[in-house]
Write a protein that holds these residues in place. Structure first.
Motif, PDB file in Angstrom:
ATOM      1  N   ALA A 180       1.053  -1.200  -0.060  1.00 57.02           N
ATOM      2  CA  ALA A 180       0.078  -0.012  -0.083  1.00 57.02           C
ATOM      3  C   ALA A 180       0.746   1.162   0.080  1.00 57.02           C
ATOM      4  CB  ALA A 180      -0.841  -0.049   1.230  1.00 57.02           C
ATOM      5  N   PHE A 181       1.790   1.329   0.840  1.00 63.10           N
ATOM      6  CA  PHE A 181       2.816   2.295   0.756  1.00 63.10           C
ATOM      7  C   PHE A 181       3.528   2.308  -0.770  1.00 63.10           C
ATOM      8  CE2 PHE A 181       7.249   4.086   1.548  1.00 63.10           C
ATOM      9  CZ  PHE A 181       6.907   5.149   1.876  1.00 63.10           C
ATOM     10  N   VAL A 182       4.068   1.419  -1.123  1.00 65.36           N
ATOM     11  CA  VAL A 182       4.519   1.399  -2.592  1.00 65.36           C
ATOM     12  C   VAL A 182       3.785   2.023  -3.528  1.00 65.36           C
ATOM     13  CG1 VAL A 182       5.770   0.286  -4.480  1.00 65.36           C
ATOM     14  CG2 VAL A 182       6.418  -0.264  -2.218  1.00 65.36           C
ATOM     15  N   ILE A 183       2.523   1.702  -3.511  1.00 71.80           N
ATOM     16  CA  ILE A 183       1.567   2.383  -4.454  1.00 71.80           C
ATOM     17  C   ILE A 183       1.177   3.583  -4.270  1.00 71.80           C
ATOM     18  CG2 ILE A 183      -0.877   1.967  -5.339  1.00 71.80           C
ATOM     19  CD1 ILE A 183      -0.819  -1.017  -4.844  1.00 71.80           C
ATOM     20  N   PHE A 184       1.049   4.041  -3.168  1.00 66.22           N
ATOM     21  CA  PHE A 184       0.865   5.539  -2.501  1.00 66.22           C
ATOM     22  C   PHE A 184       1.981   6.313  -3.132  1.00 66.22           C
ATOM     23  CE2 PHE A 184       1.637   8.991   0.175  1.00 66.22           C
ATOM     24  CZ  PHE A 184       0.481   9.718   0.046  1.00 66.22           C
TER      25      PHE A 184
ATOM     26  N   MET B  49       4.136  10.356  -6.891  1.00 67.56           N
ATOM     27  CA  MET B  49       5.018  10.719  -8.100  1.00 67.56           C
ATOM     28  C   MET B  49       4.593  10.967  -9.484  1.00 67.56           C
ATOM     29  SD  MET B  49       8.202   8.267  -6.917  1.00 67.56           S
ATOM     30  CE  MET B  49       9.218   8.718  -8.482  1.00 67.56           C
ATOM     31  N   ARG B  50       3.712  10.260  -9.859  1.00 66.49           N
ATOM     32  CA  ARG B  50       2.958  10.282 -11.016  1.00 66.49           C
ATOM     33  C   ARG B  50       2.230  11.564 -11.119  1.00 66.49           C
ATOM     34  NH1 ARG B  50      -0.042   5.575 -14.262  1.00 66.49           N
ATOM     35  NH2 ARG B  50      -0.133   7.400 -15.514  1.00 66.49           N
ATOM     36  N   ARG B  51       1.469  11.935  -9.890  1.00 68.14           N
ATOM     37  CA  ARG B  51       0.822  13.326  -9.893  1.00 68.14           C
ATOM     38  C   ARG B  51       1.766  14.395  -9.975  1.00 68.14           C
ATOM     39  NH1 ARG B  51      -2.475  10.329  -6.118  1.00 68.14           N
ATOM     40  NH2 ARG B  51      -1.317  11.523  -4.566  1.00 68.14           N
TER      41      ARG B  51
END
Length: 270
Positions: free
Chosen positions: A167-171, A176-178
């Motif tokens: 969950a932390f990695v996805i967040f 970063m993408r945003r």
């Protein structure tokens, strides 16, 4: 019922022996024992609190909060209710939460990640540290079997930890993408404005800034306030207007201000 009473007695004795710790011991049936040191308040855990006892301080109960008047070491014990197998706590400071749940129940969700998770006899013992706690457990008893083995418990612990990491990695990836997308948009916007500033034609924003100075604005801050545009945008428009002669830059006493120079052709014709 006898086992529940015995477990409650053990919890009370254990809490008294560990009075130096800032902790909350929570039993699935609603028994809560809390040890606090040098704090002024406590947010009650659970619903429909009864049999409330506070040792070590005078107190007031306001809503779901206990407020203490004196005492450096406070022991709280009470009975409560956890609806639908949900244990939730939110405190104004960090605590060590000790949670005891029968091993024939199923742990569905635990947050934050437990510091430890083990079985003692027929009970899960979870240790969680922080100022909040969220646990969801299924109260449906199995039709057969004796609960989870130590191997099953190890797998559950690993799954909880890996889910938290994932969950932390996805967040972080989405953040970063945003950030990258926002940066790309800003770059495109700046490139477009640079192209507009390089031309001698006045666009809508140029005219809006010029109109602000025609109506009495003197400084960049004045123009930004009148037009509602960002100061960075107004600054670039002012530089263009000065370059083209529509504004005249003045500097007096270290202060920079502007006055209207020549007018656009359409204004001169009118």
């Amino acid at each position: 019922m006898r086992y529940v009473l015995m477990a409650t007695l053990v919890l009370l004795i254990s809490a008294l022996l560990t009075s130096g710790q800032q902790s909350a011991t929570i039993y699935y049936n609603g028994t809560v024992v809390v040890q606090l040191n040098n704090v002024t308040s406590f947010h009650l855990i659970g619903n429909n609190v009864s049999n409330l006892k506070v040792i070590g301080s005078r107190f007031n109960l306001t809503g779901d909060y206990l407020y203490f008047h004196n005492g450096t070491k406070v022991t709280i014990s009470y009975d409560t209710y956890f609806p639908n197998g949900v244990i939730n706590a939110n405190e104004p400071y960090n605590l060590t939460f000790y949670v005891l749940i029968p091993s024939y129940y199923s742990l569905v969700y635990v947050s934050p990640t437990p510091v430890s998770l083990e079985t003692k006899g027929s009970t899960y013992n979870l240790t969680v540290k922080g100022n909040s706690l969220d646990i969801l457990f299924s109260t449906a008893k199995p039709t057969s079997g004796e609960g989870l083995s130590q191997e099953d418990l190890t797998v559950i612990t690993i799954l909880i930890i890996t889910d938290s990491i994932l969950a932390f990695v996805i967040f972080e990836y989405l953040r970063m993408r945003r950030r990258r997308s926002k940066g790309d948009i800003e770059n495109v916007r700046e490139d477009r404005e640079e192209a507009e500033l390089a031309t001698q034609e006045l666009n809508d924003r140029d005219l809006l800034v010029l109109e602000a100075f025609k109506k009495g604005s003197k400084t960049l801050a004045d123009a930004a306030r009148v037009t509602g545009l960002p100061k960075s945008t107004v600054y670039r428009r002012i530089k263009k207007l000065v370059k083209l002669g529509y504004l005249i830059e003045r500097r007096e006493g270290g202060k920079l201000w502007y006055e209207v120079g020549k007018l656009p052709d359409k204004d001169q014709n009118t």
